[in-house]
Design a protein around this motif. Structure first.
Motif, mmCIF file in Angstrom:
data_model
loop_
_atom_site.group_PDB
_atom_site.id
_atom_site.type_symbol
_atom_site.label_atom_id
_atom_site.label_comp_id
_atom_site.label_asym_id
_atom_site.label_seq_id
_atom_site.Cartn_x
_atom_site.Cartn_y
_atom_site.Cartn_z
ATOM 1 N N ALA A 85 0.346 5.410 -6.694
ATOM 2 C CA ALA A 85 1.841 6.190 -7.138
ATOM 3 C C ALA A 85 2.130 7.261 -8.882
ATOM 4 O O ALA A 85 2.422 7.912 -8.708
ATOM 5 C CB ALA A 85 3.388 5.534 -6.852
ATOM 6 N N TYR A 142 6.864 0.622 -0.241
ATOM 7 C CA TYR A 142 7.176 1.781 0.779
ATOM 8 C C TYR A 142 5.947 1.627 1.589
ATOM 9 O O TYR A 142 6.049 1.244 3.188
ATOM 10 C CB TYR A 142 6.880 2.928 0.404
ATOM 11 N N GLN A 143 4.639 1.370 1.174
ATOM 12 C CA GLN A 143 3.170 1.019 2.031
ATOM 13 C C GLN A 143 3.789 -1.001 2.689
ATOM 14 O O GLN A 143 3.654 -0.820 3.577
ATOM 15 C CB GLN A 143 2.250 0.606 1.106
ATOM 16 N N ARG A 170 -0.256 9.802 3.975
ATOM 17 C CA ARG A 170 1.616 9.388 3.474
ATOM 18 C C ARG A 170 1.496 8.442 5.145
ATOM 19 O O ARG A 170 1.375 8.949 6.121
ATOM 20 C CB ARG A 170 2.597 9.995 3.229
ATOM 21 N N SER A 204 -1.699 1.275 -3.714
ATOM 22 C CA SER A 204 -0.682 2.102 -4.272
ATOM 23 C C SER A 204 -1.026 2.811 -5.238
ATOM 24 O O SER A 204 -1.844 2.207 -6.397
ATOM 25 C CB SER A 204 0.494 2.039 -4.173
ATOM 26 N N GLN A 262 1.706 6.794 -2.009
ATOM 27 C CA GLN A 262 3.054 6.108 -2.094
ATOM 28 C C GLN A 262 3.439 5.126 -2.441
ATOM 29 O O GLN A 262 1.765 4.676 -3.309
ATOM 30 C CB GLN A 262 3.385 5.445 -0.697
#
Length: 178
Positions: A118, A100-101, A47, A116, A96
């Motif tokens: 996720a 967010y990325q 992360r 991602s 993530q």
């Protein structure tokens, strides 16, 4: 992690054909790694931290957890050189969310998208190593060289995240595809 299990992870992943799974990317595209032609490099990382937000409790004591930003910056700094040794696509991969990325991709000025996973579908389909911290399921750090949808080389564990791109660059230069 001991060297026996390290060897097991490398042996299990090397030669695997990637599953056809779309992954959201920070450039607003969707990437199916199995359908990419030529050589691709994907580095999986736990992360990235948010500026001003403390890391999870005990983060610095988790082997291999620290170093996501230096690893991403290393690939950023070597992206052009990787292209000269035949790497057609370069991606970072974490569990993530894309939203967010995006902050990290913009802040670090990455010339490649972050992907991602996720929902953990890719990680589970590939049985990639992971760990849990503060209720988050995160990738253990590893890097894959993929040729036409098949994993050719796995770098695991990545003990020095800041040197990962240089190690991949050296290997790709010595093992050109096609």
């Amino acid at each position: 992690m001991n060297s026996e299990s390290d060897a097991h992870v490398i042996a299990r992943l090397t030669g695997q054909i990637l599953p056809a799974l779309p992954l959201s990317a920070t450039d607003d595209s969707t990437v199916d790694l199995s359908s990419l032609s030529g050589r691709s490099v994907v580095y999986a990382y736990p992360r990235t931290a948010e500026p001003g937000v403390p890391s999870p409790e005990g983060w610095d004591e988790i082997p291999g957890a620290k170093g996501c930003t230096p690893q991403s910056c290393s690939f950023r700094d070597h992206a052009a050189e990787l292209r000269t040794v035949g790497v057609m696509s370069l991606f970072g991969l974490s569990s993530q969310t894309t939203e967010y990325q995006k902050e990290a991709a913009e802040r670090l000025h990455l010339p490649f998208p972050l992907l991602s996973d996720a929902d953990h579908r890719f990680k589970e389909a590939m049985a990639m190593p992971d760990f849990e911290a503060s209720g988050m399921r995160l990738f253990k750090r590893l890097t894959m060289v993929i040729d036409d949808g098949k994993i050719t080389k796995v770098f695991y564990p990545v003990d020095d995240p800041a040197a990962d791109a240089e190690n991949v660059l050296k290997w790709c230069g010595e093992n050109r595809n096609g």
